[in-house]
Enzyme design. Structure first.
Site, mmCIF file in Angstrom:
data_model
loop_
_atom_site.group_PDB
_atom_site.id
_atom_site.type_symbol
_atom_site.label_atom_id
_atom_site.label_comp_id
_atom_site.label_asym_id
_atom_site.label_seq_id
_atom_site.Cartn_x
_atom_site.Cartn_y
_atom_site.Cartn_z
ATOM 1 N N GLU A 1 -10.054 4.139 6.284
ATOM 2 C CA GLU A 1 -9.206 4.426 7.436
ATOM 3 C C GLU A 1 -9.961 5.059 8.603
ATOM 4 O OE1 GLU A 1 -6.585 3.046 7.812
ATOM 5 O OE2 GLU A 1 -5.870 2.582 5.795
ATOM 6 N N GLU B 1 0.833 -1.199 0.000
ATOM 7 C CA GLU B 1 0.000 0.000 0.000
ATOM 8 C C GLU B 1 0.874 1.259 0.000
ATOM 9 O OE1 GLU B 1 -3.942 1.580 2.356
ATOM 10 O OE2 GLU B 1 -2.217 0.987 3.562
ATOM 11 N N GLU C 1 -7.227 -3.362 12.069
ATOM 12 C CA GLU C 1 -6.987 -4.135 10.850
ATOM 13 C C GLU C 1 -8.119 -5.106 10.576
ATOM 14 O OE1 GLU C 1 -4.678 -2.925 9.113
ATOM 15 O OE2 GLU C 1 -3.932 -1.723 10.779
#
Length: 862
Positions: free
Chosen positions: A325, A125, A303
């Site tokens: 996020e 990422e 996560e």
């Protein structure tokens, strides 16, 4: 290397990707002389265009064919391979030699100095899957991925899906993994090495009669296996899967759930579905405090939330990065507090995470939560306090605004509608509007598409007995992007606290909907209150200002409030007043010195002492610092001795002895006695990490030299010990030390990401900041070269970590400080420099000017 939104949107409109087969030959990884590995990719896609390009960052392209015909690889420019003559249905095959990484990007290779074992893992990422295989590097072009990995046969070989087959020869094994569900390329993952694996199973029986079993795995390098805490990690994982299964009403979609803890990781963690990656600094080598365990639980939950927010439903482009996020950040803290058994997570959120947001939101570079991201360089910069912390805080307010049930019902609809697809802001708002019955477009415009925090304060009038006759909440907010006044809606709680003896007790709490610039609170009438907490229970995102009587009551009695979250919120308000030049740093430090010793919550205690450290290093005047540093160092030593043996508080005070001892040499003799065993504190294990913190404090004060630090390294020659040794050496005072560290940072082409971080942390030792002031001109002369010759992550650390120090001389104008003037000159002379580089310089200059203005304010209050 850069990719723009416009070109990726055009490519996304023309292409539909079916699947990838990625074959990686990692059999040479144990050979330190082997710099590259073989990567072969076959990908099938549909196209309505005649031409496009495939993304690949490789040392060289060995061969490429499109629909069976050779592709001219001479057109490959190191990042893109042009493709022409496309058909409606296409098959591309690319063979390349890709590079093993030491900077945490792509396929990272690490050899453990403790046992000489080599480990591989990937981090991709936002745009580094192209460093491992040829791909269309944008999140909306999802596909199925089948990985085929060849590696030494005694190694553990893992990917996001379970192994479908394994074949072996004399030296190697080749594992073919099951095809993934449709996903973006940046969340694919591979790991290989002699990892230690622990296993477990999560299962659930739902009220509708359905059941599910998920195999759990925990992997780490062999030398860290004794610190893995597998039982606790698996327990946290199971609680989280229980919570999300019910909250999201969508079964875990990725088959297995492996969690791998790896060295030299650039981030805290990454949400690769089925193979979640964490830094192995979460495997604690000493006795873990509740704070450390809370932090690890929050990250594990963050996560896990991504398995749905981000992996299942993925933002179509990086301007909607917050869609994954912000949600994962909120869910991490909420689940850790509500489902896993760490209520202190909300303290971390209020006094730690949100401070990151407030700081970022008051910089010149702030941006709306829904940002405009024109290219991938900008995307890398927006993994910041707005996207994570502010976004999470605003979503917490949204949950209060629409109601918890409606919030989760909207999430359930969102996943049902967009599973394995790509999403935008409108998709989420539509789901939440349907579940809540509210029109959220105005709310979205005010909260998600404006920048800058709201400021909430209050005004009271009282009768002759001290009872409130009138309380009005005042809101002041301005969109930092446009300069226009805005008025956000806040659903919050007001806590009223009265002194009963010497204790502050909450006598009432009032639910309030703030609208406009002035909101009366008639329910407060008749209540006698010494302290008013607007936003008690921390439901909204706003900088909250205390009035004079509340500051006075808090300064004397804050630690007596029963609820630790309320105490944290008052500390947050006091700290924001220091940052905003409404409270001198000395006053804050005096409160910390007075009240930290009676703080019952160790998580909050550590946060208070961390803020006190920041206050004395950056916000107090240079003339005030010696006395304040001495008092903080002496207080830490005193309360280490009086703390209950074996408690978290004792651990916090021990680490504070090191932290404040690095600022002032008055306790150096005591630290030496702790290290050499002449002074033994009952219940305090002298674990390797604590020893290094104490040794580094002595190094920063010039009391430990290279020989003493080498002796410490002989005690602990692990990877962690070597990095701690690097930091301690870099902490030594003297211009010669700082010059040598600088040279290592900027000229060593083999430096790893972890070594870079360690050296920067030592280089920045506050006690020796004057020893690096002479490097200012060299810093500004080097910026362009760093940015254009290094990976962006490594260059960013240098731009931030080597920014010249600055303190205010008495009577000096902060804005005329030479460092500020030099930064402005560089920005004026480099207006065409890369936007991400300029943003970093702007932020560092703004932070420095902010500190200098706060020091000037502190001088004016003496």
């Amino acid at each position: 290397m850069n990719l723009t939104h416009i070109e990726c949107r055009q490519r996304g409109a023309a292409l539909t990707v079916q699947d990838y087969r990625v074959e990686l030959d990692l059999s040479n990884a144990v050979d330190p002389g082997a710099d590259t590995y073989r990567s072969a990719t076959t990908l099938r896609f549909s196209s309505t265009a005649d031409a496009t390009w495939v993304d690949l960052v490789a040392d060289r392209v060995a061969r490429a064919t499109l629909n069976g015909q050779p592709v001219d690889t001479s057109t490959y420019d190191g990042a893109r391979l042009p493709l022409t003559g496309l058909r409606a249905e296409n098959e591309l095959h690319v063979e390349a030699h890709c590079r093993y990484s030491r900077t945490g990007e792509g396929m990272h290779r690490f050899t453990d100095p403790q046992d000489d074992r080599t480990y591989l893992y990937t981090h991709l990422e936002p745009t580094d899957s192209r460093r491992m295989f040829a791909c269309f590097e944008q999140p909306d072009l999802k596909a199925q991925f089948t990985f085929v990995v060849t590696a030494p046969k005694e190694w553990e070989i893992a990917s996001g899906q379970a192994a479908a087959s394994r074949t072996e020869d004399e030296l190697t094994a080749t594992v073919t993994f099951e095809p993934t569900p449709r996903q973006s390329s940046y969340i694919t993952a591979v790991a290989a090495g002699p990892y230690r694996r622990e296993s477990d199973v999560w299962s659930i029986s739902r009220p509708d009669g359905t059941t599910q079993k998920v195999r759990l795995g925990l992997l780490c390098r062999q030398s860290m296996a004794q610190f893995a805490s597998a039982e606790e990690v698996f327990a946290i994982t199971k609680h989280g899967l229980d919570f999300f299964d019910e909250a999201f009403a969508y079964p875990y979609p990725w088959g297995k759930y492996d969690q791998i803890f790896v060295p030299e990781y650039n981030l805290g963690a990454m949400e690769n579905p089925g193979l979640v990656t964490f830094t192995d600094s979460f495997l604690y080598r000493g006795r873990a405090t509740d704070l450390q365990r809370e932090q690890r639980a929050e990250v594990i939950m963050h996560e896990m939330a991504h398995m749905w927010f981000g992996d299942l439903a993925t933002p179509a482009w990086w301007d909607d990065l917050w869609l994954k996020e912000s949600f994962a950040d909120l869910m991490g803290y909420q689940t850790a507090a509500e489902a896993v058994g760490f209520p202190g997570a909300w303290i971390l959120f209020a006094l730690g995470r949100k401070q990151w947001a407030y700081t970022q939101d008051q910089r010149p570079s702030t941006h709306p939560i829904v940002a405009t991201i024109d290219d991938l360089e900008a995307a890398r910069q927006n993994f910041d306090g707005i996207t994570y912390a502010k976004g999470a805080a605003v979503l917490k307010q949204l949950q209060a605004y629409v109601g918890r049930d409606a919030f989760f019902a909207g999430a359930q609809q969102y996943f049902a509608d967009h599973a394995f697809g790509s999403t935008t802001l409108d998709d989420l708002l539509s789901a939440l509007e349907s579940s809540s019955g509210r029109d959220l477009r105005t709310w979205s415009n005010l909260w998600l598409q404006t920048a800058g925090p709201s400021l909430l304060s209050f005004a009271t009038t009282r009768d002759e007995h001290g009872a409130i006759t009138d309380l009005v909440i005042q809101q002041d907010a301005m969109d930092s992007m446009t300069g226009e006044a805005i008025s956000r809606p806040h659903r919050l709680r007001v806590g009223l606290y009265a002194l009963e003896g010497d204790r502050l007790t909450r006598v009432t709490v009032i639910d309030v909907e703030v609208a406009g610039t002035h909101t009366p609170v008639p329910e407060a009438t008749g209540v006698s209150a010494d302290l008013v907490i607007v936003n008690d229970d921390d439901l909204t995102y706003a900088v909250v200002r205390l009035d004079g009587p509340s500051v006075q009551a808090a300064g004397r009695h804050l630690s007596t409030i029963d609820e630790p979250l309320s105490r944290a919120l008052v500390w947050s308000s006091l700290w924001n007043m220091v940052r905003d030049r409404a409270l001198p740093a000395r006053t804050f430090i005096e409160s910390a010195l007075a009240q930290a010793p009676t703080e019952r919550n160790a998580t909050l205690l550590q946060q208070i002492l961390t803020l006190a450290h920041t206050a004395v290093c950056h916000y107090a005047t240079p003339t005030q610092r010696p006395e304040l540093r001495q008092r903080l160092a002496a207080s830490a030593l005193e309360h280490l001795r009086s703390a209950a043996p074996g408690t978290d508080a004792q651990q916090v005070w021990a680490r504070s002895v090191a932290r404040f001892g690095a600022l002032h040499g008055g306790t150096a003799g005591n630290i030496e006695a702790l290290l050499d065993g002449r002074d033994v504190i009952e219940g305090l294990p002298m674990d390797p990490d604590l020893r290094w913190e104490l040794a580094t404090a002595l190094a920063a004060q010039g009391r430990f030299g290279a020989d003493a630090l080498a002796a410490e390294l002989n005690r602990d020659s692990t990877m962690s010990g070597r990095l701690a040794h690097d930091k301690a050496l870099a902490s030594l005072p003297g211009t010669a030390t700082k010059d040598a560290v600088w040279q290592s940072l900027v000229a060593d082409a083999t430096i790893t990401n972890d070594t870079q971080r360690a050296l920067l942390a030592g280089f920045d030792a506050p006690a020796s900041s004057a020893d690096r002031a002479h490097l200012a001109d060299r810093y500004f002369a080097s910026l362009i070269d760093w940015w254009r010759s290094m990976p962006q992550t490594m260059a960013t650390r240098l731009v931030v970590g080597l920014f010249p120090p600055a303190d205010l001389s008495e009577g000096q104008d902060p804005q005329q400080h030479p460092v500020i003037q030099r930064a402005k000159q560089w920005l004026d002379e480099h207006q065409s420099a890369e936007a991400a580089l300029r943003r970093n310089v702007i932020e560092q200059a703004a932070d420095t000017e902010h500190y200098l203005l706060a020091q000037a304010y502190a001088q004016s209050q003496v």
